[in-house]
Design an enzyme around this catalytic site. Structure first.
Site, PDB file in Angstrom:
ATOM      1  N   ALA A 156       0.756  -1.153  -0.171  1.00  0.00           N
ATOM      2  CA  ALA A 156      -0.144  -0.094  -0.049  1.00  0.00           C
ATOM      3  C   ALA A 156       0.810   1.197   0.084  1.00  0.00           C
ATOM      4  O   ALA A 156       2.056   1.439   0.383  1.00  0.00           O
ATOM      5  CB  ALA A 156      -0.787  -0.024   1.148  1.00  0.00           C
ATOM      6  N   LEU A 170      -3.531  -2.391   5.095  1.00  0.00           N
ATOM      7  CA  LEU A 170      -4.541  -3.009   4.272  1.00  0.00           C
ATOM      8  C   LEU A 170      -5.775  -2.094   4.407  1.00  0.00           C
ATOM      9  O   LEU A 170      -5.714  -1.195   5.283  1.00  0.00           O
ATOM     10  CB  LEU A 170      -4.954  -4.433   4.671  1.00  0.00           C
ATOM     11  N   LYS A 176      -5.051   3.052  10.973  1.00  0.00           N
ATOM     12  CA  LYS A 176      -6.079   3.498  11.572  1.00  0.00           C
ATOM     13  C   LYS A 176      -7.128   3.781  10.329  1.00  0.00           C
ATOM     14  O   LYS A 176      -6.761   3.865   9.230  1.00  0.00           O
ATOM     15  CB  LYS A 176      -5.847   4.980  12.211  1.00  0.00           C
ATOM     16  N   ARG A 203     -10.595   4.918  -0.526  1.00  0.00           N
ATOM     17  CA  ARG A 203     -11.418   5.894   0.384  1.00  0.00           C
ATOM     18  C   ARG A 203     -12.877   6.009  -0.132  1.00  0.00           C
ATOM     19  O   ARG A 203     -13.577   6.589   0.733  1.00  0.00           O
ATOM     20  CB  ARG A 203     -10.563   7.248   0.430  1.00  0.00           C
ATOM     21  N   ASP A 214     -11.473   8.069   7.448  1.00  0.00           N
ATOM     22  CA  ASP A 214     -10.165   8.460   6.873  1.00  0.00           C
ATOM     23  C   ASP A 214      -9.582   9.401   7.811  1.00  0.00           C
ATOM     24  O   ASP A 214      -8.229   9.325   8.318  1.00  0.00           O
ATOM     25  CB  ASP A 214     -10.190   8.946   5.336  1.00  0.00           C
TER      26      ASP A 214
END
Length: 248
Positions: free
Chosen positions: A13, A75, A98, A168, A180
């Protein structure tokens, strides 16, 4: 000499490449020894770029590596619980991006699973360890601000480009502004007050195309009549601030 903690990363990522790996390169306490991706080509590419000794084409293979002490999980949000528990079962400490989970029960299950396995679990709110916030806590705990009356937080950015493939904007993956960036002022208020909210009111604007909150503002009420007001957004001019108001 203190032994370095040996890290493995689940996925390639962007946050791992742009933040975790550069930070770990400067660390005197940790070293990345393995990375995994669903694509072996991607894993090999990142391993070569960042001089990581081992690359794996599946997350399970990395978790089976006896030379990995801890796992970083960047992830998508909806996968955090599954892979945190699998990492814990493999005897690995866990640093999870988070928000740790999409529901309170999932978060509680993750904490309990790590406790049962005897491993450390941490949510990757990096600000909590930044010198500015450590200094903020010193000021608050010294009584310099008097009694805290209110907290105000803002975190917004503009992500109008490239939304189609961005996690997102994927509802099923736990997308949305609150998950987010709205989580930051909420987390900060909980840290500062060392208490949990008793009531929450939120107003949000949802994307008609993706059915996720793209902007949101809210009032989070804590004990002793202390309130957090916050706003967050993914299609808004960039802003990031935190204000703590006391009686002094």
């Amino acid at each position: 000499m203190r032994k370095k903690l040996r890290w493995g990363i689940l996925s390639t990522a962007s946050i791992a490449l742009s933040a975790f790996l550069p930070g770990m390169a400067d660390s005197t306490r940790g070293v990345v020894v393995a990375i995994a991706s669903r694509s072996m080509d991607n894993a090999n590419k990142v391993a070569s770029e960042f001089d990581i000794p081992r690359a794996y084409g599946s997350y399970e293979e990395l978790l089976s590596d006896p030379d990995v002490d801890a796992i970083y999980i960047p992830l998508p949000n909806h996968l955090h619980k599954e892979w945190t528990l699998k990492a814990a079962e493999a005897g690995k400490h866990v640093l999870c991006e988070k928000p740790a989970a999409l529901h309170a029960k999932d978060a509680a299950d993750m904490v309990e699973g790590c406790k049962k396995a005897g491993v450390i679990f941490a949510e990757a709110f990096m600000y909590r360890h930044h010198p500015k916030h450590l200094r903020l806590m010193e000021i608050i705990q010294s009584g310099e601000l008097g009694t805290i009356q209110s907290i105000h937080g803002h975190f917004t950015y503009n992500q109008l480009e490239g939304t189609t493939d961005n996690v997102r904007y994927q509802k099923q993956m736990g997308g949305g502004a609150i998950y987010d960036v709205g989580c930051y002022p909420i987390s900060a208020a909980r840290m500062i007050l060392e208490q949990e909210p008793v009531a929450v009111t939120v107003q949000a604007r949802f994307s008609p195309d993706y059915d996720i909150d793209v902007t949101a503002s809210g009032l989070v009420e804590f004990p002793n009549d202390v309130g957090l007001t916050f706003d967050c957004g993914m299609e808004t001019a960039p802003r990031c601030s935190l204000e703590v108001v006391g009686t002094e």
